[in-house]
Design a protein around this motif. Structure first.
Motif, PDB file in Angstrom:
ATOM      1  N   THR A   1       0.841  -1.196   0.000  1.00 16.88           N
ATOM      2  CA  THR A   1       0.000   0.000   0.000  1.00 16.88           C
ATOM      3  C   THR A   1       0.879   1.250   0.000  1.00 16.88           C
ATOM      4  O   THR A   1       1.531   1.556   0.999  1.00 16.88           O
ATOM      5  CB  THR A   1      -0.937   0.025   1.219  1.00 16.88           C
ATOM      6  N   SER A   2       0.894   1.967  -1.123  1.00 17.09           N
ATOM      7  CA  SER A   2       1.725   3.168  -1.239  1.00 17.09           C
ATOM      8  C   SER A   2       1.034   4.360  -0.591  1.00 17.09           C
ATOM      9  O   SER A   2      -0.133   4.644  -0.873  1.00 17.09           O
ATOM     10  CB  SER A   2       2.005   3.492  -2.710  1.00 17.09           C
ATOM     11  N   MET A   3       1.775   5.059   0.276  1.00 18.78           N
ATOM     12  CA  MET A   3       1.291   6.298   0.867  1.00 18.78           C
ATOM     13  C   MET A   3       2.345   7.388   0.689  1.00 18.78           C
ATOM     14  O   MET A   3       3.485   7.117   0.331  1.00 18.78           O
ATOM     15  CB  MET A   3       0.944   6.094   2.344  1.00 18.78           C
ATOM     16  N   MET A   4       1.940   8.618   0.943  1.00 19.25           N
ATOM     17  CA  MET A   4       2.802   9.768   0.683  1.00 19.25           C
ATOM     18  C   MET A   4       3.082  10.506   1.991  1.00 19.25           C
ATOM     19  O   MET A   4       2.162  10.945   2.685  1.00 19.25           O
ATOM     20  CB  MET A   4       2.149  10.702  -0.334  1.00 19.25           C
ATOM     21  N   TYR A   5       4.378  10.638   2.304  1.00 21.00           N
ATOM     22  CA  TYR A   5       4.811  11.291   3.533  1.00 21.00           C
ATOM     23  C   TYR A   5       5.171  12.755   3.272  1.00 21.00           C
ATOM     24  O   TYR A   5       5.754  13.108   2.243  1.00 21.00           O
ATOM     25  CB  TYR A   5       6.030  10.571   4.101  1.00 21.00           C
ATOM     26  N   GLY A   6       4.832  13.608   4.219  1.00 20.80           N
ATOM     27  CA  GLY A   6       5.239  15.004   4.167  1.00 20.80           C
ATOM     28  C   GLY A   6       5.536  15.514   5.555  1.00 20.80           C
ATOM     29  O   GLY A   6       4.999  15.003   6.546  1.00 20.80           O
ATOM     30  N   SER A   7       6.394  16.530   5.655  1.00 23.44           N
ATOM     31  CA  SER A   7       6.711  17.074   6.976  1.00 23.44           C
ATOM     32  C   SER A   7       6.613  18.592   7.034  1.00 23.44           C
ATOM     33  O   SER A   7       6.256  19.149   8.070  1.00 23.44           O
ATOM     34  CB  SER A   7       8.117  16.648   7.404  1.00 23.44           C
TER      35      SER A   7
END
Length: 294
Positions: free
Chosen positions: A124-130
C-alpha cells in the motif's frame, strides 16, 4: 511584539486585503452538488517529479517506514535505481465546500515523498510530508494540515490568488512562474519554493504516473490519522479546453522545505486543474490496499 513580527503581521493583513480584491481564474467546483456532504473543491496548479538521490529520501522519510522500490520501478521504470521521485505540489485550493459551508481559497506549496510503506504491508503506497507553506490568512487550512503533524509555515504567494503568473517579457505567457514565501519574509528576498516553467511535448512522464502519485493517501508525524485526498481526472475542469499540459521546469527549494537548499533543472510534470474529494482524519490502517481508479 518584535518589530519583525509586527511587520509580518502587517504583511499578512495586507495579503488578506489583496486576496479579497483579486480574482482567481480557477474554474468553479464542478462536483459539489454530487457530493454535498463531503469536502470538495478544485486544486489548480503545478505538480512535478523531483529526482533526488535515494539516500536523501531515506534520510527524510522516517526510518520505521520502508520505501516501496518495486512500486517505484513499476510506475517509473526509467528512473535510475539510486534515485527517488520526490513530488512537488504547488496549487490554489478553490471553491472548497462541505455540507453547505464554503472555505476561502488558499494557496500551498510542499514537497512530498510517495511510495512509502506506512502500513508495513509491502504494497500500500502512501505519501509522507513534513513541511509546507499555506496561505497565512487561512486559519482553517493551516490548522487542518497541522492536525496530521505537518509543520505548517504561514505563507504568502506570488501570484497571490492564482496557480501561476506570466514571466515579465514572456511572449504570449510562454514562460510561467509561481513563488512561495514565508509570511515573515517581508522583503521576499528568496522564495522558499519556486518554479519557472514552459509547456513541452517531450515529457518522460505520462499523466497516469501522476494519477497514481497524487492519489496516494497522505500522512505526516501523526501516527494514526491519514488524509485521503482524491484527485479526479474525469471532471469538467480536467477536460478540454482545460486539459492538463505537460511542463518542463526549473525548481528551487530552501531548507527546511527540502533537506537542503537545492535547485533542479529539467524537471517535468503537469500544469492542471483537478476536482477533488477529501476524506479527513481517516484511520491510516483502514486504507490498507487502497488503489485509486479514475
Amino acid at each position: 511584539m518584535s518589530v519583525r513580527k509586527l511587520y509580518a503581521a502587517a504583511a499578512v493583513v495586507a495579503l488578506s486585503n489583496a486576496t479579497l480584491l483579486c480574482k482567481t481564474q480557477s474554474q468553479p467546483n464542478p462536483i459539489a452538488a454530487d457530493y454535498p456532504n463531503d469536502p470538495t473543491g478544485t486544486v489548480n496548479g503545478t505538480i512535478a517529479i523531483l529526482p533526488i538521490p535515494y539516500s536523501i529520501a531515506r534520510s527524510i522519510i522516517p526510518s520505521e517506514y520502508p520505501i516501496l522500490t518495486r512500486a517505484i520501478s513499476s510506475i517509473l521504470p526509467h528512473l535510475p535505481a539510486d534515485e527517488y521521485p520526490a513530488f512537488l505540489q504547488l496549487d490554489i485550493d478553490h471553491d472548497v465546500q462541505a455540507s453547505g459551508i464554503s472555505i476561502p481559497d488558499f494557496l500551498q506549496a510542499k514537497i512530498l515523498f510517495p511510495f512509502v510503506d506506512r502500513l508495513g504491508d509491502g504494497y500500500t503506497s502512501m505519501m509522507y510530508g513534513s513541511q509546507g507553506l499555506i496561505s497565512a490568512d487561512n486559519l482553517v487550512a493551516v490548522v487542518g494540515s497541522s492536525v496530521y503533524g505537518y509543520v505548517v509555515t504561514g505563507g504568502t504567494f506570488d501570484p497571490p490568488c492564482d496557480a501561476y503568473g506570466c514571466v515579465e517579457g514572456s511572449e504570449d505567457c510562454e514562460e510561467k512562474y509561481f513563488n512561495a514565501y514565508s509570511a515573515l519574509d517581508i522583503l521576499r528576498e528568496q522564495p522558499k519554493i519556486g518554479i519557472n516553467f514552459t509547456t513541452t511535448d517531450n515529457s518522460p512522464y505520462s499523466l497516469d504516473v501522476f494519477k497514481n502519485i497524487t492519489n496516494q493517501p497522505q500522512f505526516s508525524a501523526n501516527k494514526l490519522l491519514c488524509d485521503q485526498f482524491i484527485r479526479l481526472f474525469n471532471s469538467s475542469v480536467t477536460m478540454p479546453p482545460y486539459a492538463p499540459q505537460a511542463i518542463r521546469a526549473q525548481v528551487s527549494a530552501v531548507a527546511p522545505f527540502f533537506a537542503q537548499t537545492t535547485s533542479w533543472s529539467d524537471v517535468y510534470g503537469f500544469q492542471l486543474d483537478n476536482a477533488f474529494i477529501e476524506h479527513n482524519l481517516v484511520q491510516c490502517d483502514s486504507l490498507q490496499g487502497y488503489q485509486f481508479t479514475d
